[in-house]
Motif scaffolding. Structure first.
Motif, PDB file in Angstrom:
ATOM      1  N   LEU A  92      32.932   0.784  71.621  1.00 58.64           N
ATOM      2  CA  LEU A  92      32.696   1.731  72.718  1.00 58.64           C
ATOM      3  C   LEU A  92      32.573   3.167  72.212  1.00 58.64           C
ATOM      4  O   LEU A  92      31.715   3.925  72.662  1.00 58.64           O
ATOM      5  N   ILE A  93      33.424   3.527  71.264  1.00 57.15           N
ATOM      6  CA  ILE A  93      33.407   4.906  70.775  1.00 57.15           C
ATOM      7  C   ILE A  93      32.349   5.063  69.680  1.00 57.15           C
ATOM      8  O   ILE A  93      31.682   6.086  69.587  1.00 57.15           O
ATOM      9  N   GLN A 151      29.013   5.826  71.039  1.00 53.81           N
ATOM     10  CA  GLN A 151      28.802   7.097  71.741  1.00 53.81           C
ATOM     11  C   GLN A 151      28.016   8.068  70.865  1.00 53.81           C
ATOM     12  O   GLN A 151      28.134   8.056  69.644  1.00 53.81           O
ATOM     13  N   PRO A 210      46.568   6.289  72.353  1.00 57.44           N
ATOM     14  CA  PRO A 210      45.346   6.976  71.928  1.00 57.44           C
ATOM     15  C   PRO A 210      44.316   5.926  71.512  1.00 57.44           C
ATOM     16  O   PRO A 210      44.676   4.894  70.961  1.00 57.44           O
ATOM     17  N   TYR A 263      40.711  20.073  74.291  1.00 54.28           N
ATOM     18  CA  TYR A 263      41.018  20.949  73.160  1.00 54.28           C
ATOM     19  C   TYR A 263      40.034  22.106  73.033  1.00 54.28           C
ATOM     20  O   TYR A 263      40.029  22.803  72.026  1.00 54.28           O
ATOM     21  N   LEU A 282      39.408   4.869  67.390  1.00 53.56           N
ATOM     22  CA  LEU A 282      38.076   5.469  67.330  1.00 53.56           C
ATOM     23  C   LEU A 282      37.052   4.544  66.668  1.00 53.56           C
ATOM     24  O   LEU A 282      35.878   4.869  66.592  1.00 53.56           O
ATOM     25  N   ASN A 326      43.195  10.173  79.977  1.00 52.66           N
ATOM     26  CA  ASN A 326      44.547  10.657  79.658  1.00 52.66           C
ATOM     27  C   ASN A 326      44.595  11.609  78.472  1.00 52.66           C
ATOM     28  O   ASN A 326      45.677  12.052  78.091  1.00 52.66           O
ATOM     29  N   ILE A 379      34.700  18.441  63.512  1.00 55.90           N
ATOM     30  CA  ILE A 379      35.556  17.282  63.778  1.00 55.90           C
ATOM     31  C   ILE A 379      34.699  16.066  64.144  1.00 55.90           C
ATOM     32  O   ILE A 379      34.952  14.950  63.684  1.00 55.90           O
TER      33      ILE A 379
END
Ligand code: HEC
Length: 234
Positions: free
Chosen positions: A160-161, A164, A153, A183, A156, A179, A195
């Motif tokens: 890169l994240i 975002q 996983p 949800y 975060l 991958n 979230i």
């Protein structure tokens, strides 16, 4: 006793044993043929199955298309910012107007994150949740892991994240990415935004600068750092 009577009695006794014997066999053996079905009720009846033909309609389809203009419960989703995290062709850079980012949204986001995301991404979002730990353990220590691979996983807190937009993260939760499974079906829209807010809070918590700390608390921070340094030097 006369002989014929003895014979008849024996035959009757033998015949009386047959039904229980048959029942015993039936109860313990298996068969692929359906049981004898004396009363049909509505168990077997003529019907059209999904994707089958029905010659009664000109187009030959048994499944009828929705009448034009039909709107399903929960639709229409015309607000693409709120439902899809998109503004025009771009991922939305900000939260939609109907989502109020306040403490209760944060609390909701934290609770939902800990239910849905934490098993993989970990409590603080480093991608080291219990599922990840177990998977990596199996890869190394178990026969089950042989010949498989494990995509970890995402952390975060990666640049890169972090770079975002909220819309893009909302979309990752809704539709999944690479991958990661989607949800959207499990988590309602409002909760997905909550979230996202919590992911932002986690990211900030791990990448904060001194300027993010309220002025009156900065002094105490520096003292903590000094104390830690002294401890590690000593
Ligand atoms: C079953 C494990 C699992 C769960 C649960 C999970 N994720 Fe992920 N997530 C992954 C994996 C694996 C990747 C990396 C996918 C890849 O790179 O192929 C990922 C990637 C991501 C990314 C990065 C996407 C990108 O742009 O590369 C974000 C953001 C993310 N997850 C957020 C979440 C959030 C928020 C939740 C909770 C709603 C969540 N994930 C739940 C496994 C999971």
């Amino acid at each position: 006793m006369p002989r014929p009577l003895v014979v008849i009695t024996l035959i009757v006794i033998a015949a009386a044993l047959l039904p229980p014997a048959i029942i015993a066999v039936m109860r313990t053996s298996r068969t692929a043929t359906p049981r004898i079905h004396f009363v049909q009720d509505m168990d077997n009846q003529g019907k059209f199955r999904a994707q089958h033909e029905n010659p009664r309609f000109p187009d030959g389809r048994a499944m009828r298309p929705a009448v034009e203009g039909t709107i399903a419960v929960g639709e229409p989703r015309t607000d693409s910012h709120y439902y899809f995290g998109r503004v025009g062709e771009e991922w939305a850079p900000a939260f939609p107007a109907q989502v109020r980012v306040n403490e209760s949204l944060m609390e909701r986001g934290r609770a939902r994150f800990n239910i849905y995301c934490q098993p993989c991404h970990g409590l603080s979002g480093y991608g080291d949740g219990i599922v990840d730990q177990l998977a990596r353990d199996l890869l190394v220590n178990s026969r089950l892991g042989k010949g498989t691979m494990w995509v970890r996983p995402r952390n975060l807190h990666e640049e890169l994240i972090r770079s975002q937009t909220v819309g893009e993260i909302f979309n990752t939760i809704t539709n999944g990415k690479a991958n990661m499974q989607p949800y959207g079906a499990q988590i309602p829209v409002e909760d997905r935004w909550a979230i996202v807010a919590w992911v932002r809070a986690l990211q900030r918590s791990q990448n904060a600068e001194l300027a993010d700390v309220p002025a009156e608390l900065r002094d105490s921070l520096e003292t903590i750092n000094l104390a830690e340094e002294e401890a590690s030097n000593g």
